[in-house]
Design an enzyme around this catalytic site. Structure first.
Site, mmCIF file in Angstrom:
data_model
loop_
_atom_site.group_PDB
_atom_site.id
_atom_site.type_symbol
_atom_site.label_atom_id
_atom_site.label_comp_id
_atom_site.label_asym_id
_atom_site.label_seq_id
_atom_site.Cartn_x
_atom_site.Cartn_y
_atom_site.Cartn_z
ATOM 1 N N ILE A 129 0.842 -1.206 0.000
ATOM 2 C CA ILE A 129 0.000 0.000 0.000
ATOM 3 C C ILE A 129 0.874 1.251 0.000
ATOM 4 C CG2 ILE A 129 -1.905 1.172 1.167
ATOM 5 C CD1 ILE A 129 -2.540 -1.553 2.541
ATOM 6 N N ASP A 180 11.968 2.468 5.748
ATOM 7 C CA ASP A 180 11.546 1.062 5.636
ATOM 8 C C ASP A 180 12.740 0.178 5.949
ATOM 9 O OD1 ASP A 180 10.535 -1.507 4.534
ATOM 10 O OD2 ASP A 180 8.956 -0.251 3.680
ATOM 11 N N ASN A 181 12.502 -0.937 6.643
ATOM 12 C CA ASN A 181 13.620 -1.857 6.897
ATOM 13 C C ASN A 181 13.638 -2.997 5.871
ATOM 14 O OD1 ASN A 181 11.527 -3.506 7.692
ATOM 15 N ND2 ASN A 181 12.259 -3.824 9.794
ATOM 16 N N SER A 196 11.861 -5.506 5.508
ATOM 17 C CA SER A 196 11.631 -6.857 6.034
ATOM 18 C C SER A 196 10.554 -7.571 5.233
ATOM 19 C CB SER A 196 11.232 -6.789 7.513
ATOM 20 O OG SER A 196 10.077 -5.991 7.680
ATOM 21 N N ASN A 197 9.686 -6.811 4.561
ATOM 22 C CA ASN A 197 8.658 -7.453 3.733
ATOM 23 C C ASN A 197 8.509 -6.727 2.407
ATOM 24 O OD1 ASN A 197 6.736 -9.537 3.462
ATOM 25 N ND2 ASN A 197 5.071 -8.083 3.796
ATOM 26 N N PHE A 200 2.631 3.301 7.590
ATOM 27 C CA PHE A 200 2.237 1.979 7.088
ATOM 28 C C PHE A 200 3.032 0.856 7.735
ATOM 29 C CE2 PHE A 200 1.473 4.702 3.292
ATOM 30 C CZ PHE A 200 0.155 4.393 3.043
ATOM 31 N N SER A 242 -7.184 -1.264 10.498
ATOM 32 C CA SER A 242 -7.720 -2.394 9.736
ATOM 33 C C SER A 242 -9.143 -2.736 10.172
ATOM 34 C CB SER A 242 -6.816 -3.612 9.980
ATOM 35 O OG SER A 242 -7.425 -4.768 9.465
ATOM 36 N N ALA A 243 -9.918 -3.222 9.216
ATOM 37 C CA ALA A 243 -11.272 -3.695 9.521
ATOM 38 C C ALA A 243 -11.239 -4.931 10.408
ATOM 39 C CB ALA A 243 -12.010 -4.010 8.222
ATOM 40 N N TYR A 252 -2.962 -9.817 15.890
ATOM 41 C CA TYR A 252 -2.798 -8.731 14.919
ATOM 42 C C TYR A 252 -3.853 -7.652 15.177
ATOM 43 C CZ TYR A 252 -3.282 -6.200 10.492
ATOM 44 O OH TYR A 252 -3.400 -5.208 9.549
ATOM 45 N N LYS A 293 -3.445 -3.662 16.463
ATOM 46 C CA LYS A 293 -3.967 -2.474 15.762
ATOM 47 C C LYS A 293 -4.889 -1.683 16.684
ATOM 48 C CE LYS A 293 -2.062 -2.644 11.700
ATOM 49 N NZ LYS A 293 -1.188 -1.571 11.204
HETATM 50 N N1 LIG Z 1 -2.761 -5.329 3.007
HETATM 51 C C1 LIG Z 1 -3.826 -5.490 3.773
HETATM 52 O O1 LIG Z 1 -4.662 -6.355 3.516
HETATM 53 C C2 LIG Z 1 -4.047 -4.570 4.960
HETATM 54 C C3 LIG Z 1 -5.334 -4.463 5.496
HETATM 55 C C4 LIG Z 1 -5.532 -3.641 6.609
HETATM 56 C C5 LIG Z 1 -4.456 -2.933 7.157
HETATM 57 N N2 LIG Z 1 -3.225 -3.069 6.623
HETATM 58 C C6 LIG Z 1 -2.102 -2.344 7.238
HETATM 59 O O2 LIG Z 1 -1.540 -1.476 6.289
HETATM 60 C C7 LIG Z 1 -0.135 -1.359 6.480
HETATM 61 C C8 LIG Z 1 0.577 -1.628 5.175
HETATM 62 O O3 LIG Z 1 0.197 -2.911 4.706
HETATM 63 P P1 LIG Z 1 0.820 -3.527 3.385
HETATM 64 O O4 LIG Z 1 -0.172 -4.485 2.856
HETATM 65 O O5 LIG Z 1 1.369 -2.478 2.508
HETATM 66 O O6 LIG Z 1 2.001 -4.362 4.043
HETATM 67 P P2 LIG Z 1 3.498 -4.587 3.530
HETATM 68 O O7 LIG Z 1 4.068 -5.669 4.373
HETATM 69 O O8 LIG Z 1 3.531 -4.749 2.064
HETATM 70 O O9 LIG Z 1 4.169 -3.193 3.903
HETATM 71 C C9 LIG Z 1 4.660 -2.911 5.195
HETATM 72 C C10 LIG Z 1 6.024 -2.277 5.036
HETATM 73 O O10 LIG Z 1 6.546 -1.997 6.339
HETATM 74 C C11 LIG Z 1 7.904 -2.418 6.386
HETATM 75 N N3 LIG Z 1 8.208 -2.719 7.789
HETATM 76 C C12 LIG Z 1 7.752 -3.748 8.549
HETATM 77 N N4 LIG Z 1 8.250 -3.665 9.782
HETATM 78 C C13 LIG Z 1 9.039 -2.562 9.826
HETATM 79 C C14 LIG Z 1 9.825 -1.934 10.828
HETATM 80 N N5 LIG Z 1 9.924 -2.465 12.051
HETATM 81 N N6 LIG Z 1 10.495 -0.812 10.511
HETATM 82 C C15 LIG Z 1 10.427 -0.288 9.273
HETATM 83 N N7 LIG Z 1 9.692 -0.839 8.277
HETATM 84 C C16 LIG Z 1 9.011 -1.944 8.554
HETATM 85 C C17 LIG Z 1 7.976 -3.635 5.467
HETATM 86 O O11 LIG Z 1 9.279 -3.891 5.002
HETATM 87 C C18 LIG Z 1 7.021 -3.206 4.348
HETATM 88 O O12 LIG Z 1 7.714 -2.490 3.353
HETATM 89 C C19 LIG Z 1 0.221 -2.328 7.603
HETATM 90 O O13 LIG Z 1 0.338 -1.602 8.797
HETATM 91 C C20 LIG Z 1 -0.973 -3.270 7.655
HETATM 92 O O14 LIG Z 1 -1.190 -3.780 8.936
HETATM 93 C C21 LIG Z 1 -2.999 -3.863 5.529
#
Ligand SMILES: NC(=O)c1ccc[n+]([C@@H]2O[C@H](COP(=O)([O-])OP(=O)(O)OC[C@H]3O[C@@H](n4cnc5c(N)ncnc54)[C@H](O)[C@@H]3O)[C@@H](O)[C@H]2O)c1
Length: 377
Positions: free
Chosen positions: A35, A54-55, A57-58, A115, A159-160, A183, A187
């Site tokens: 996102i 960003d670290n 990690s994902n 995020f 998140s929902a 999780y 949140k």
């Molecule tokens: N994708 C979904 O379905 C969804 C739904 C509701 C809420 N969310 C929330 O939205 C946010 C973004 O989701 P997404 O789908 O893009 O996830 P994603 O995992 O693709 O992105 C999260 C980013 O945060 C980085 N990250 C993780 N831990 C970190 C840390 N300790 N320090 C620095 N960076 C860190 C990861 O490397 C990644 O780039 C999250 O907080 C998630 O909980 C996502």
């Protein structure tokens, strides 16, 4: 774009300066993720300048290289990437002090979109401490850094999943917060932390955005969702079946009280979601201090089988499915009431399920292994 590692700057590309088109200078935590990368693109296209922390990690820095390319950045100062962790005060300070100021006067971060976090429900059950550490502890460190740097505008990814097992019908923000897994608890705790901070001192502008089911990709197919390992979410799983990475889709439950017996969710195109963030930060930058809580969803529900059929139509590929038992923790139907976001932000979703599938397929087809080994340069 420039990446700052712990040891110093690593220039990926050199771009000319374009300060004048920047509207605000924003910090995006987790901006390389699914996102975050789409939102970064929308914000750059709107003229904002960004520091991404960003670290990885994902995620991969490749997503941000492509964001810079899609935004047509010829400009090193409008996108600075800091490799670091939101739990580290030193990394946060580097991010607050980084970027977007080589040529002209120093400018501080005016707003943050947060995020960064962990998001896999199953993993959170196995590793609850990690989820509390990153999602709650990380949010706390970020807020402390914001106070140190005099920044009080924050958009938070909620998140929902907070709604747990919701009542039937569209879910308003006034529905009870009753998460059913670590999780969701993390949140809910982060949301509460922000409410407590906003209540403790004047001047905070905070938007807590509760996303429903973000899916799809940028229509170019250059950026999209790149889950490591087995996808936790339905949409990337369907895409990986369609592209041949997985043999079939296992559907959890065909006996839900829905029209076709499969679970119903509110799928929101990630570009609509990105535009929702732009509307939210624009609101925080231009209004009096406030604490907002807003659902971001389409208000439309689609079943698993409807989504599969729409994806097959968009891709021309078949997606073999097997209907199995229900999965613990799932609800029959989760659909947003998005009317408050429409009223407060003037934002609503614009893209259809067919567009979600078309764009998600464009990404998956061009990048069958995600950012790891793209088929297109
Ligand atoms: N994708 C979904 O379905 C969804 C739904 C509701 C809420 N969310 C929330 O939205 C946010 C973004 O989701 P997404 O789908 O893009 O996830 P994603 O995992 O693709 O992105 C999260 C980013 O945060 C980085 N990250 C993780 N831990 C970190 C840390 N300790 N320090 C620095 N960076 C860190 C990861 O490397 C990644 O780039 C999250 O907080 C998630 O909980 C996502």
């Amino acid at each position: 774009m420039q990446i700052l590692e712990a040891t110093g700057p690593r220039s990926l590309a050199n771009f000319a300066s374009c300060w004048l088109c920047a509207l605000a200078h924003l910090l995006i935590t987790g901006g390389a993720g699914f996102i975050g990368s789409h939102t970064a693109l929308v914000l750059l296209e709107a003229g904002h300048s960004l520091v991404v922390l960003d670290n990885f990690s994902n995620s991969s820095p490749e997503s941000l290289r492509r964001v810079a390319e899609l935004a047509g950045l010829s400009d090193a100062s409008r996108l600075t990437v800091v490799e670091g962790d939101i739990r580290s005060a030193a990394d946060l300070d580097r991010a607050f002090n980084a970027g977007a100021r080589p040529a002209l006067a120093p400018k501080s971060i005016e707003g943050v979109i947060h995020f960064a976090g962990l998001k896999a429900v199953g993993e959170s059950v196995q590793e609850p401490l990690r989820y509390w550490d990153v999602n709650v502890g990380g949010s706390r460190s970020l807020v402390e850094a914001m106070r140190r740097h005099g920044c009080r505008r924050l958009v938070f990814s909620s998140s929902a999943t907070l709604y747990g097992y919701p009542e039937a019908g569209p879910i308003p923000e006034t529905a009870p917060v009753q998460p059913i897994n670590p999780y969701g608890h993390s949140k809910a705790a982060a949301e509460q932390l922000l409410a407590d901070v906003a209540g403790s001192e004047p001047g905070w502008h905070i938007a807590r955005l509760r996303y429903f089911n973000p899916v799809g990709a940028h229509p170019s197919g250059r950026i999209g969702e790149d889950p490591g390992g087995t996808p936790n979410n339905l949409f990337p799983f369907i895409s990986q079946v369609a592209v041949g990475r997985r043999p079939q889709l296992q559907v959890f439950g065909g006996d839900w009280p829905t029209a076709d017996g499969t679970g119903v969710r509110d799928y929101i195109h990630v570009m609509d979601l990105a535009e929702g963030h732009r509307a939210a930060i624009d609101r925080l930058l231009s209004h009096a201090p406030e604490l907002l809580t807003l659902n971001l969803g389409s208000g439309q529900g689609h079943s698993v089988l409807e989504l599969v059929r729409a994806f097959e139509q968009a891709s021309g590929c078949s997606v073999p499915t097997a209907i199995g038992a229900r999965r613990e923790g799932d609800a029959a139907s989760t659909v947003a009431d998005p009317s408050r976001a429409a009223t407060v932000l003037g934002w609503r979703t614009r893209r259809s399920l067919a567009e979600i599938c078309r764009d998600g397929w464009a990404w998956q087809r061009a990048n069958p292994q995600g950012y790891g080994s793209p088929t297109s340069a």
